[in-house]
Design a protein around this motif. Structure first.
Motif, PDB file in Angstrom:
ATOM      1  N   ARG A 128       7.744 -27.753  14.325  1.00 49.82           N
ATOM      2  CA  ARG A 128       7.421 -26.586  15.150  1.00 49.82           C
ATOM      3  C   ARG A 128       8.619 -25.640  15.197  1.00 49.82           C
ATOM      4  O   ARG A 128       8.465 -24.409  15.135  1.00 49.82           O
ATOM      5  CB  ARG A 128       7.034 -27.053  16.553  1.00 49.82           C
ATOM      6  CG  ARG A 128       6.806 -25.921  17.546  1.00 49.82           C
ATOM      7  CD  ARG A 128       6.183 -26.439  18.831  1.00 49.82           C
ATOM      8  NE  ARG A 128       7.010 -27.432  19.503  1.00 49.82           N
ATOM      9  CZ  ARG A 128       7.967 -27.159  20.394  1.00 49.82           C
ATOM     10  NH1 ARG A 128       8.223 -25.896  20.722  1.00 49.82           N
ATOM     11  NH2 ARG A 128       8.652 -28.125  20.973  1.00 49.82           N
ATOM     12  N   ASN A 153       3.160 -23.319  15.211  1.00 50.10           N
ATOM     13  CA  ASN A 153       4.386 -22.969  15.925  1.00 50.10           C
ATOM     14  C   ASN A 153       4.121 -22.854  17.424  1.00 50.10           C
ATOM     15  O   ASN A 153       2.991 -23.046  17.895  1.00 50.10           O
ATOM     16  CB  ASN A 153       5.005 -21.687  15.350  1.00 50.10           C
ATOM     17  CG  ASN A 153       4.169 -20.446  15.633  1.00 50.10           C
ATOM     18  OD1 ASN A 153       3.003 -20.535  16.013  1.00 50.10           O
ATOM     19  ND2 ASN A 153       4.782 -19.274  15.443  1.00 50.10           N
ATOM     20  N   GLY A 184       3.894 -29.912  17.273  1.00 49.33           N
ATOM     21  CA  GLY A 184       3.126 -28.853  16.621  1.00 49.33           C
ATOM     22  C   GLY A 184       2.041 -29.381  15.709  1.00 49.33           C
ATOM     23  O   GLY A 184       1.232 -28.615  15.187  1.00 49.33           O
TER      24      GLY A 184
END
Length: 535
Positions: A128, A153, A184
C-alpha cells in the motif's frame, strides 16, 4: 441457387460425429449448403459466388470459447497491463501507474490488470505504501491475473470505506499485517465487492466491448460463453452491443455478477427469465455462482491441504445447504446451473447440489455445468458422468500457472483440468480461456491441451494430453453442446450456421509442438466474412 461463398481445395475438419475430413464447403444465406469434394462444390459456383481457394489450409468450425469475460477483457485494455513485455519488476509497474496518473484528473481511478507476483523479480505484491508513493490524490487498484485478488492504495481504501476495524466479508479477506494495519490487499469477495465501485462510463464499456470483439473475431472466436460481468449494467450493455453490431460474436451469457451473484440470479428468476431466452446472437445461459477461489492465487477449496502449506485448504463461498438452496431454486425454474469450482472440495459440493436438485425436481437433459473443474479426481469424474455434468476446463492455464500448480498441489496436477480423463469417460467437456486470466487464442488453447507445458517447459500432468481432433472438438462441437446448440453450430454440416475459420496451414499435418504458430486468416460468422488477413 448458387452459393454466396465456396471454399475449395482445403482440409475441412468437419468435427461431425465421424470426424470426417472433406475438401470443400459451400455457404448460402448464412448456413452451410454443402460439404464434399472440390469437384462437387465447384459445380455449384455461379457468377456472383465468392471463391476462396484454401490451397491445403484447414477450414474449421468457428471456435467457441466456453468461458471468458468479454467486458473484463475489453476494460483491461483501457488500463495498465502488468503482462506487458517490459514489466519485470514492481518498479516497472509503479512507473506505468505514475505515467497514467499524470494524465488523469485528481480523484480519477488509476487501474492496472494482469498482475502475477510469480512473474516479477521481487516475487511479491506491491505494498500500500508503494502505491501511495505513486499518488495519494488518485485511487489506485492493481488486479491480479486471476481477477480474484487486488491491491490498492490508501486513497482507494478511503473510497471503499475500509479501515482497520472493517470486518472481513463472508468468503473474503481484507488483509492486515501483524500489527493489524491494512496491507491494501483484498482477496475473493472482499475484492469482488469493492472492484465494482471502480466504475467505467457506459461509453467506455461500449468502446471496450468493441475492442474485445475485434480481437476475438481475429482469433476465430465466433461464439463466447460470457462468464459474468461486474454488475447488471454491464450485462445490459453487452446485450445492447450485440444488438447494435458492436459485438460481432455470438454470446451465451451466464447469469452472474462478480459481487453477490446470488442476488442477480434471484432477480433474473423473479423476472421470469431463464436459460435459452434470446436468439442466435444473444442468449441467456446458466445461472452461475462462485464456490471457491483462484487456482493460481492460490485460494481454491481442497479436500486435502495444499502441498505448499499444510494449514491451507482454501476459501469457500457457501455452505452446502446455502448452495443447494440457491441453485435448486434456479434449476426448478428451468435454468441450466453452474458454479465456478476449482478445488476438489468445491467440485464435490457442486455435485452434491446437482444430485439434490435433480432429486427434488427431475429434469431431462438439464446439462449442468462446472466452470473450470480444476482438480477432478477419479471419484468426482465418475459422479460427473452419472449426473451428466459438462465441465469447462482451461488448458491454457498450464502455461502461465503450471509451476505454481506443482508447488501448491503436488501430484494432484495429474488430475487438473483432465481432458484426457473426460474424453475417455465419455464426458463432454468444453474448453474456455477464462480470458483475461489467460490469453484468449483458441489455437494456443488447443496447443496446450495437446502439450500441457508451462512457460518454463515443464510438462504438467502429461497423462492428460489429448489428440488434435479431441482438442478441436473441445473448442467447437462440445462448446455448442454446453449451450444446447449442437444442432445449430459447432461442426461443419449441412444446415448449420456458417461460422467458420480458415487457418494459415494444415492443423492436422503440422507437429503438435508448432500448433501455437498457426494463426487465423479468415473468420466467417453467419456467412459474412468478418475478418480476413490481406494476402
Amino acid at each position: 441457387m448458387n452459393p454466396d461463398v465456396v471454399f475449395l481445395h482445403g482440409e475441412v475438419v468437419t468435427v461431425d460425429q465421424q470426424n470426417r475430413i472433406a475438401e470443400a464447403v459451400a455457404v448460402k444465406d448464412g448456413k452451410i449448403a454443402a460439404v464434399g469434394t472440390s469437384a462437387e462444390i465447384k459445380q455449384m459456383v455461379g457468377p456472383h459466388t465468392k471463391v476462396v481457394d484454401l490451397d491445403g489450409k484447414s477450414l474449421l468450425p468457428g471456435f467457441i470459447d466456453s468461458h471468458l469475460h468479454i467486458v473484463a477483457y475489453g476494460i483491461d485494455k483501457l488500463g495498465v497491463s502488468c503482462k506487458a513485455p517490459h514489466i519485470q519488476s514492481i518498479q516497472d509497474i509503479l512507473n506505468d501507474l505514475r505515467a497514467q496518473a499524470a494524465v488523469l484528473a485528481n480523484g480519477k481511478w488509476v487501474r492496472a490488470w494482469g498482475f502475477d507476483e510469480t512473474k516479477i523479480v521481487e516475487h511479491r505484491y506491491p505494498t500500500r505504501e508503494e502505491l501511495d508513493q505513486v499518488s495519494t490524490e488518485h485511487p489506485i487498484i492493481i488486479v491480479r491475473a486471476c481477477n480474484h485478488i487486488s491491491v490498492v492504495n490508501s486513497k482507494a481504501l478511503e473510497q471503499f470505506s475500509i479501515d482497520r476495524n472493517t470486518p472481513n466479508p463472508k468468503g473474503g479477506i481484507i488483509e492486515r499485517d501483524g500489527q493489524g494495519e491494512l496491507t491494501g490487499r483484498l482477496l475473493e469477495s472482499a475484492h469482488f465487492q469493492k472492484s465494482k465501485e471502480v466504475a467505467f462510463s457506459d461509453e467506455e464499456i461500449l468502446r471496450a466491448l468493441s475492442r474485445a470483439s475485434a480481437d476475438f473475431v481475429a482469433a476465430g472466436i465466433t461464439s463466447v460463453h460470457d462468464a459474468g460481468s461486474s454488475d447488471a449494467n454491464e450485462f445490459r450493455l453487452m446485450q445492447q452491443a450485440v444488438r447494435t453490431g458492436i459485438i460481432k460474436n455470438r454470446i451465451y451469457a451466464m447469469v452472474c455478477t462478480m459481487d453477490s451473484p446470488e442476488a442477480f440470479v434471484n432477480t433474473m428468476i423473479a423476472a421470469g427469465i431463464t436459460t435459452g431466452v434470446g436468439d442466435e446472437r444473444f442468449k441467456i445461459g446458466p445461472a452461475k455462482l462462485f464456490t471457491d477461489g483462484s487456482s493460481s492465487g492460490p485460494t481454491i477449496a481442497t479436500r486435502k491441504p495444499y502441498t505448499s502449506n499444510p494449514e491451507d485448504f482454501g476459501i469457500l463461498y457457501y455452505s452446502q445447504e446455502e448452495l443447494n438452496r440457491l441453485l435448486t431454486e434456479a434449476h426448478k425454474k428451468g435454468f441450466q446451473i453452474t458454479v465456478h469450482a476449482q478445488g476438489d472440495r468445491a467440485i464435490e459440493m457442486m455435485l452434491n447440489c446437482i444430485e439434490e436438485a435433480q432429486k427434488q425436481y427431475p429434469r431431462e437433459d438439464a446439462r449442468p455445468r462446472i466452470e473450470h473443474a480444476g482438480i477432478t479426481e477419479p471419484d468426482l469424474l465418475e459422479r460427473m458422468k452419472q449426473l451428466g455434468v459438462i465441465p469447462i476446463p482451461n488448458p491454457s492455464f498450464f502455461y502461465e500457472y503450471g509451476e505454481g500448480y506443482v508447488k501448491n498441489y503436488g501430484e494432484r496436477v495429474n488430475h487438473m483440468y483432465p481432458l484426457r480423463d473426460f474424453f475417455d469417460s465419455g464426458i463432454i467437456a468444453a474448453a474456455g480461456s477464462d480470458c483475461p486470466v489467460t490469453h484468449y487464442d483458441p489455437l494456443f488453447g488447443i496447443h496446450m491441451a495437446m502439450n500441457r507445458q508451462s512457460k518454463q517447459g515443464t510438462v504438467i500432468g502429461g497423462n492428460q494430453r489429448v489428440t488434435v481432433l479431441e482438442a478441436i472438438r473441445a473448442y467447437t462441437w462440445n462448446g455448442a453442446y454446453a449451450s444446447f446448440e449442437e444442432t445449430k453450430k459447432g461442426s461443419i454440416e449441412v444446415g448449420k450456421l456458417a461460422d467458420l475459420v480458415v487457418l494459415s496451414d494444415s492443423i492436422l499435418q503440422i507437429s503438435s509442438e508448432k500448433i501455437d504458430q498457426l494463426h487465423v486468416e479468415l473468420t466467417m460468422i453467419n456467412g459474412d466474412i468478418v475478418h480476413q488477413l490481406k494476402p
